[in-house]
Design an enzyme around this catalytic site. Structure first.
Site, PDB file in Angstrom:
ATOM      1  CD  GLU A 173      -3.070  -0.819   2.274  1.00  0.00           C
ATOM      2  OE1 GLU A 173      -2.858   0.015   3.193  1.00  0.00           O
ATOM      3  OE2 GLU A 173      -4.092  -1.522   2.223  1.00  0.00           O
ATOM      4  CD  GLU A 265      -4.787  -5.399   3.414  1.00  0.00           C
ATOM      5  OE1 GLU A 265      -3.580  -5.634   3.246  1.00  0.00           O
ATOM      6  OE2 GLU A 265      -5.213  -4.488   4.153  1.00  0.00           O
TER       7      GLU A 265
HETATM    8  C1  IDC Z   1      -2.885  -3.625  10.453  1.00  0.00           C
HETATM    9  C2  IDC Z   1      -2.894  -4.727  11.470  1.00  0.00           C
HETATM   10  C3  IDC Z   1      -2.399  -4.245  12.803  1.00  0.00           C
HETATM   11  C4  IDC Z   1      -1.077  -3.566  12.641  1.00  0.00           C
HETATM   12  C5  IDC Z   1      -1.141  -2.515  11.575  1.00  0.00           C
HETATM   13  C6  IDC Z   1       0.249  -1.947  11.326  1.00  0.00           C
HETATM   14  O1  IDC Z   1      -4.203  -5.266  11.608  1.00  0.00           O
HETATM   15  O2  IDC Z   1      -2.254  -5.321  13.707  1.00  0.00           O
HETATM   16  O3  IDC Z   1      -0.688  -2.993  13.866  1.00  0.00           O
HETATM   17  O4  IDC Z   1      -1.616  -3.063  10.356  1.00  0.00           O
HETATM   18  O5  IDC Z   1       0.143  -0.681  10.798  1.00  0.00           O
HETATM   19  C7  IDC Z   1      -4.153  -2.242   5.713  1.00  0.00           C
HETATM   20  C8  IDC Z   1      -2.786  -2.800   5.767  1.00  0.00           C
HETATM   21  C9  IDC Z   1      -2.650  -3.794   6.914  1.00  0.00           C
HETATM   22  C10 IDC Z   1      -3.430  -3.337   8.129  1.00  0.00           C
HETATM   23  C11 IDC Z   1      -4.908  -3.386   7.736  1.00  0.00           C
HETATM   24  C12 IDC Z   1      -5.852  -3.080   8.911  1.00  0.00           C
HETATM   25  O6  IDC Z   1      -2.381  -3.396   4.531  1.00  0.00           O
HETATM   26  O7  IDC Z   1      -1.287  -3.911   7.226  1.00  0.00           O
HETATM   27  O8  IDC Z   1      -3.210  -4.209   9.204  1.00  0.00           O
HETATM   28  N1  IDC Z   1      -5.116  -2.452   6.642  1.00  0.00           N
HETATM   29  O9  IDC Z   1      -5.624  -1.788   9.395  1.00  0.00           O
HETATM   30  N2  IDC Z   1      -4.634  -1.427   4.802  1.00  0.00           N
HETATM   31  C13 IDC Z   1      -5.881  -1.068   5.152  1.00  0.00           C
HETATM   32  C14 IDC Z   1      -6.212  -1.722   6.319  1.00  0.00           C
END
Ligand code: IDC
Length: 344
Positions: A173, A265
């Site tokens: 991302e 995702e």
């Molecule tokens: C989140 C994880 C969380 C972690 C965080 C890190 O759930 O445990 O602390 O990332 O920044 C994304 C990302 C993905 C995110 C997820 C939910 O690709 O890494 O995971 N998310 O927030 N993009 C949109 C949502």
């Protein structure tokens, strides 16, 4: 072959040639007969579609892991059994975070490269496609990690180039960075992978956290008018349905008519991966993706406490993953859709 059928119809026991036997004598990774990766083989982009080895447009559905630096405890045979046999997934996306602050790849490149090798081998034994996710997120400019990404992907591609079930995602991302800089990064990484694995399918994220700029209030035409100079390449799009509404459905519909898109995702809840689910809104995306055969992976196949992790907390310390008994609501809902019949 007609003669095979007529012989069989007569009930005569004769040794018939087995399909799938090659004469080249080259060692290819064993994919279980009838599995998604065995049936569909080497994927390629055809027009704006993802096509199988026969040139037929297909849709892959499956699950993303959580970060493997945090949730490798889920990586056990019963968890793979559930994904393969109970969920009947086509694909697993292996999320390898990069940043040291997240405990990612940077902290120990050797350890994480080996861990990725092991996920790829297990997915191959199961006949799943495996999406190697370079999960850069913070910082959001993939150019920060270009040298590291080249080292990682060169080794992964060299080791697994003879497999037909591997997909490379070079930037999860991108955020806080212009599309032109992401495109420049992609055009540096793609030749490194292709030097090892020439027919590989490669994906990159887009600006605005893989929304073609929409989450940055930019028009997707910035991407559409300045495409990555590569073949067999797809753009990723991400959404979280509680936060990303009809305007995101419209963007996905628009861009996927112009370029090949893979939803690597998505979540049924808020962009935090937590909070209430919005299944009605998610269904709009699911319907669009089904209609246009846009492949997808849902976030995520772990027992994290957040609502988007499909398993209840503590599940990964046990051995029971199949069925709905250990699932949170998002898991029950998504499992039904992943399980529904493949369309190839
Ligand atoms: C989140 C994880 C969380 C972690 C965080 C890190 O759930 O445990 O602390 O990332 O920044 C994304 C990302 C993905 C995110 C997820 C939910 O690709 O890494 O995971 N998310 O927030 N993009 C949109 C949502």
């Amino acid at each position: 072959m007609a003669w095979q059928r007529s012989v069989a119809a007569l009930g005569v026991a004769v040794a018939l040639p087995l399909t799938g036997v090659t004469t080249a004598g080259t060692a290819v990774a064993a994919l279980p007969a009838g599995s998604p990766a065995a049936v569909n083989g080497q994927l390629k982009v055809c027009g704006v579609q993802l096509c199988n080895k026969n040139g037929k447009a297909i849709q892959l559905r499956g699950m993303s892991t959580h970060g493997i630096q945090w949730f490798n405890g889920c990586n056990k045979s019963q968890w793979w059994d559930a994904l393969t046999n109970d969920w009947k997934a086509d694909i697993v996306r292996v999320a390898m975070y990069i940043a040291a602050k997240d405990g990612g790849y940077e902290t120990n490149p050797r350890k994480f490269t080996d861990l990725m090798h092991s996920y790829i081998e297990e997915a191959t034994r199961r006949g799943l496609y495996v999406l190697v996710d370079w999960h850069q997120l913070d910082p959001g400019d993939p150019n920060v990690y270009t040298a590291k990404a080249k080292t990682f992907f060169k080794e992964i591609a060299a080791r697994h180039k003879d497999k037909t079930n591997i997909i490379y995602d070079i930037a999860n991302e991108p955020n806080g960075v212009s599309w032109s800089k992401i495109k420049s990064y992609a055009e540096q990484l793609i030749p490194v992978i292709r030097a090892e694995d020439p027919d590989s399918l490669i994906i990159s994220g887009t600006n605005g956290w893989s929304t073609f700029g929409h989450s940055d209030k930019q028009d997707p035409s910035v991407v559409l008018n300045n495409k990555v100079n590569a073949t067999n390449f797809m753009y990723s799009f991400h959404f979280y349905a509680k936060d990303h509404r009809d305007d995101y459905v419209s963007v996905l519909d628009r861009v996927s008519s112009k370029v090949p898109v893979f939803v690597t995702e998505f979540g049924t809840q808020e962009a935090t991966g937590d909070g209430p689910n919005d299944f009605a809104m998610t269904q709009k995306f699911i319907d669009l993706m089904k209609r246009k055969k846009i492949s997808w992976a849902n976030w995520n196949f772990s027992d994290d406490k957040r609502s988007g992790a499909v398993f209840q907390q503590g599940t990964c310390s046990g051995t029971s993953f199949s069925g709905t008994g250990k699932l949170k609501p998002a898991g029950v809902w998504v499992r039904d859709i992943v399980r529904s019949a493949d369309q190839w």
